[in-house]
Design a protein around this motif. Structure first.
Motif, PDB file in Angstrom:
ATOM      1  N   GLY A 178       0.835  -1.196   0.000  1.00  0.00           N
ATOM      2  CA  GLY A 178       0.000   0.000   0.000  1.00  0.00           C
ATOM      3  C   GLY A 178       0.863   1.237   0.000  1.00  0.00           C
ATOM      4  O   GLY A 178       2.078   1.172   0.205  1.00  0.00           O
ATOM      5  N   GLY A 179       0.249   2.375  -0.258  1.00  0.00           N
ATOM      6  CA  GLY A 179       1.028   3.598  -0.270  1.00  0.00           C
ATOM      7  C   GLY A 179       0.184   4.838  -0.452  1.00  0.00           C
ATOM      8  O   GLY A 179      -1.023   4.772  -0.696  1.00  0.00           O
ATOM      9  N   GLU A 180       0.848   5.969  -0.321  1.00  0.00           N
ATOM     10  CA  GLU A 180       0.246   7.280  -0.543  1.00  0.00           C
ATOM     11  C   GLU A 180       1.154   8.029  -1.513  1.00  0.00           C
ATOM     12  O   GLU A 180       2.378   7.958  -1.409  1.00  0.00           O
ATOM     13  CB  GLU A 180       0.144   8.073   0.766  1.00  0.00           C
ATOM     14  N   LEU A 181       0.560   8.754  -2.447  1.00  0.00           N
ATOM     15  CA  LEU A 181       1.338   9.436  -3.466  1.00  0.00           C
ATOM     16  C   LEU A 181       0.860  10.863  -3.639  1.00  0.00           C
ATOM     17  O   LEU A 181      -0.342  11.123  -3.741  1.00  0.00           O
ATOM     18  CB  LEU A 181       1.214   8.691  -4.804  1.00  0.00           C
ATOM     19  N   THR A 182       1.816  11.794  -3.665  1.00  0.00           N
ATOM     20  CA  THR A 182       1.543  13.198  -3.951  1.00  0.00           C
ATOM     21  C   THR A 182       2.340  13.577  -5.189  1.00  0.00           C
ATOM     22  O   THR A 182       3.532  13.269  -5.280  1.00  0.00           O
ATOM     23  CB  THR A 182       1.951  14.103  -2.773  1.00  0.00           C
ATOM     24  N   ILE A 183       1.681  14.250  -6.149  1.00  0.00           N
ATOM     25  CA  ILE A 183       2.323  14.612  -7.409  1.00  0.00           C
ATOM     26  C   ILE A 183       2.276  16.123  -7.578  1.00  0.00           C
ATOM     27  O   ILE A 183       1.224  16.745  -7.428  1.00  0.00           O
ATOM     28  CB  ILE A 183       1.626  13.933  -8.605  1.00  0.00           C
ATOM     29  N   ASP A 184       3.428  16.705  -7.900  1.00  0.00           N
ATOM     30  CA  ASP A 184       3.525  18.134  -8.173  1.00  0.00           C
ATOM     31  C   ASP A 184       4.324  18.338  -9.457  1.00  0.00           C
ATOM     32  O   ASP A 184       5.164  17.499  -9.820  1.00  0.00           O
ATOM     33  CB  ASP A 184       4.229  18.885  -7.039  1.00  0.00           C
ATOM     34  N   GLY A 185       4.073  19.448 -10.116  1.00  0.00           N
ATOM     35  CA  GLY A 185       4.926  19.859 -11.225  1.00  0.00           C
ATOM     36  C   GLY A 185       5.990  20.802 -10.698  1.00  0.00           C
ATOM     37  O   GLY A 185       5.780  21.492  -9.695  1.00  0.00           O
ATOM     38  N   GLY A 186       7.121  20.829 -11.343  1.00  0.00           N
ATOM     39  CA  GLY A 186       8.178  21.707 -10.885  1.00  0.00           C
ATOM     40  C   GLY A 186       9.237  21.937 -11.962  1.00  0.00           C
ATOM     41  O   GLY A 186       9.121  21.456 -13.086  1.00  0.00           O
ATOM     42  N   ILE A 187      10.253  22.690 -11.588  1.00  0.00           N
ATOM     43  CA  ILE A 187      11.388  22.989 -12.459  1.00  0.00           C
ATOM     44  C   ILE A 187      12.619  22.312 -11.863  1.00  0.00           C
ATOM     45  O   ILE A 187      12.881  22.418 -10.661  1.00  0.00           O
ATOM     46  CB  ILE A 187      11.619  24.509 -12.555  1.00  0.00           C
ATOM     47  N   ALA A 188      13.369  21.607 -12.693  1.00  0.00           N
ATOM     48  CA  ALA A 188      14.552  20.896 -12.214  1.00  0.00           C
ATOM     49  C   ALA A 188      15.600  21.893 -11.734  1.00  0.00           C
ATOM     50  O   ALA A 188      15.860  22.909 -12.394  1.00  0.00           O
ATOM     51  CB  ALA A 188      15.130  20.028 -13.329  1.00  0.00           C
ATOM     52  N   ASP A 189      16.202  21.607 -10.560  1.00  0.00           N
ATOM     53  CA  ASP A 189      17.319  22.439 -10.143  1.00  0.00           C
ATOM     54  C   ASP A 189      18.518  22.114 -11.044  1.00  0.00           C
ATOM     55  O   ASP A 189      18.527  21.093 -11.745  1.00  0.00           O
ATOM     56  CB  ASP A 189      17.634  22.262  -8.660  1.00  0.00           C
ATOM     57  N   PRO A 190      19.539  22.970 -11.075  1.00  0.00           N
ATOM     58  CA  PRO A 190      20.632  22.777 -12.042  1.00  0.00           C
ATOM     59  C   PRO A 190      21.307  21.409 -11.954  1.00  0.00           C
ATOM     60  O   PRO A 190      21.622  20.805 -12.986  1.00  0.00           O
ATOM     61  CB  PRO A 190      21.607  23.904 -11.685  1.00  0.00           C
ATOM     62  N   GLY A 191      21.516  20.900 -10.731  1.00  0.00           N
ATOM     63  CA  GLY A 191      22.165  19.598 -10.578  1.00  0.00           C
ATOM     64  C   GLY A 191      21.330  18.472 -11.157  1.00  0.00           C
ATOM     65  O   GLY A 191      21.837  17.601 -11.881  1.00  0.00           O
TER      66      GLY A 191
ATOM     67  N   GLN B 272       6.131  12.337  -4.453  1.00  0.00           N
ATOM     68  CA  GLN B 272       6.481  11.935  -3.086  1.00  0.00           C
ATOM     69  C   GLN B 272       5.546  10.811  -2.663  1.00  0.00           C
ATOM     70  O   GLN B 272       4.331  10.932  -2.791  1.00  0.00           O
ATOM     71  CB  GLN B 272       6.360  13.103  -2.112  1.00  0.00           C
ATOM     72  N   ARG B 273       6.125   9.720  -2.203  1.00  0.00           N
ATOM     73  CA  ARG B 273       5.301   8.565  -1.850  1.00  0.00           C
ATOM     74  C   ARG B 273       5.723   8.034  -0.477  1.00  0.00           C
ATOM     75  O   ARG B 273       6.885   8.098  -0.092  1.00  0.00           O
ATOM     76  CB  ARG B 273       5.437   7.458  -2.904  1.00  0.00           C
ATOM     77  N   ARG B 274       4.737   7.509   0.213  1.00  0.00           N
ATOM     78  CA  ARG B 274       4.987   6.708   1.420  1.00  0.00           C
ATOM     79  C   ARG B 274       4.528   5.300   1.098  1.00  0.00           C
ATOM     80  O   ARG B 274       3.371   5.096   0.728  1.00  0.00           O
ATOM     81  CB  ARG B 274       4.231   7.274   2.614  1.00  0.00           C
ATOM     82  N   SER B 275       5.437   4.354   1.219  1.00  0.00           N
ATOM     83  CA  SER B 275       5.138   2.961   0.884  1.00  0.00           C
ATOM     84  C   SER B 275       5.051   2.153   2.167  1.00  0.00           C
ATOM     85  O   SER B 275       5.920   2.257   3.046  1.00  0.00           O
ATOM     86  CB  SER B 275       6.228   2.387  -0.026  1.00  0.00           C
ATOM     87  N   PHE B 276       4.005   1.318   2.254  1.00  0.00           N
ATOM     88  CA  PHE B 276       3.726   0.578   3.482  1.00  0.00           C
ATOM     89  C   PHE B 276       3.871  -0.923   3.270  1.00  0.00           C
ATOM     90  O   PHE B 276       3.576  -1.449   2.196  1.00  0.00           O
ATOM     91  CB  PHE B 276       2.312   0.882   3.977  1.00  0.00           C
ATOM     92  N   ALA B 277       4.307  -1.594   4.317  1.00  0.00           N
ATOM     93  CA  ALA B 277       4.377  -3.056   4.352  1.00  0.00           C
ATOM     94  C   ALA B 277       3.662  -3.510   5.613  1.00  0.00           C
ATOM     95  O   ALA B 277       4.143  -3.262   6.726  1.00  0.00           O
ATOM     96  CB  ALA B 277       5.823  -3.543   4.345  1.00  0.00           C
ATOM     97  N   GLY B 278       2.490  -4.120   5.444  1.00  0.00           N
ATOM     98  CA  GLY B 278       1.732  -4.565   6.608  1.00  0.00           C
ATOM     99  C   GLY B 278       1.351  -3.447   7.549  1.00  0.00           C
ATOM    100  O   GLY B 278       1.344  -3.623   8.772  1.00  0.00           O
ATOM    101  N   GLY B 279       1.050  -2.269   6.992  1.00  0.00           N
ATOM    102  CA  GLY B 279       0.641  -1.137   7.811  1.00  0.00           C
ATOM    103  C   GLY B 279       1.780  -0.311   8.368  1.00  0.00           C
ATOM    104  O   GLY B 279       1.548   0.722   8.997  1.00  0.00           O
TER     105      GLY B 279
END
Length: 246
Positions: free
Chosen positions: A181-194, A211-218
């Motif tokens: 299981g997991g939670e996912l947040t998606i944003d648009g952005g501009i790449a930093d130079p590196g 950005q995601r949080r991934s779960f194993a058995g809660g």
């Protein structure tokens, strides 16, 4: 080849866009091929240069075409369609017939900040693996993955080589952490130079930030932040209508 219908309610630039898309999707204009010049398209379809440019601009903004200064406009490689589900980068690329790869950029153990501790469900100051990798498909850089994994869940993770290996499969086979299981947040952005340099993007190039949080058995087993090339990815999900209660 289709023609422009002057009596159609569909705008002429959109009709031309559809004609060019058909040529691309039928491989009459293959990947890397130059499309006809604006002058040629104007003459062929009886359109103004402004109308032709509007159609081509749309296809460039959609990632179907790309311009090369002084050379012309060419058919771009199709974007990789990213379904929104919990899967490893390696498995996803192999399912598409691409060979996944990775290069370690940083591997170390850090102390969890208050924010990181809250996200991972651990105590501030607890040890956390920080893993930063450049991910590739058929040798082309596609994303930069930055993963945070509690040391308590994978004590000797830093001893294992992750080059060209799935982190998720290692967590499962070595530590019994089956991500379910997991939670996912998606944003648009501009790449930093590196990041832009690593991803072979121009400075100020667009990226997708996942950005995601991934779960194993809660239990939260990973906090990951991935930076994807926006010119090579598009997101796809299934829309469902909630059932109405009687």
């Amino acid at each position: 080849m289709a023609e422009i219908d002057p009596d159609s309610p569909v705008p002429k630039y959109f009709q031309l866009r559809e004609i060019l898309l058909d040529l691309i999707e039928n491989n009459e204009l293959p990947i890397g091929a130059a499309i006809p010049s604006e002058r040629e398209l104007c003459q062929r379809f009886g359109l103004s240069r402004m109308t032709v440019r509007q159609a081509v601009d749309h296809l460039v903004s959609e990632g179907r075409l790309h311009r090369v200064a002084g050379k012309g406009t060419f058919v771009a490689r199709p974007k990789i369609e990213m379904a929104i589900r919990l899967t490893s980068f390696s498995d996803d690329m192999r399912a598409r017939g691409l060979e996944p790869g990775s290069r370690d950029l940083d591997r170390r153990i850090v102390r969890a900040s208050a924010h990181l501790a809250r996200e991972l469900g651990i105590q501030p100051g607890d040890e956390v693996h920080f893993i930063e990798r450049l991910r590739t498909a058929d040798g082309e850089p596609l994303s930069i993955d930055r993963s945070h994994i509690p040391v308590s869940l994978a004590p000797d993770l830093s001893a294992h080589d992750l080059a060209n290996r799935s982190l998720y499969s290692l967590l499962e086979s070595r530590y019994g952490l089956i991500l379910d299981g997991g939670e996912l947040t998606i944003d648009g952005g501009i790449a930093d130079p590196g990041d832009a340099d690593l991803l072979k993007l121009p400075r100020g190039g667009a990226v997708l930030l996942l950005q995601r949080r991934s779960f194993a058995g809660g239990v939260c087993a990973e906090l990951g932040v991935s930076t994807y090339r926006a010119d090579r990815y598009q997101l796809r999900t299934v829309l469902e209508i909630p059932q109405r209660r009687g």
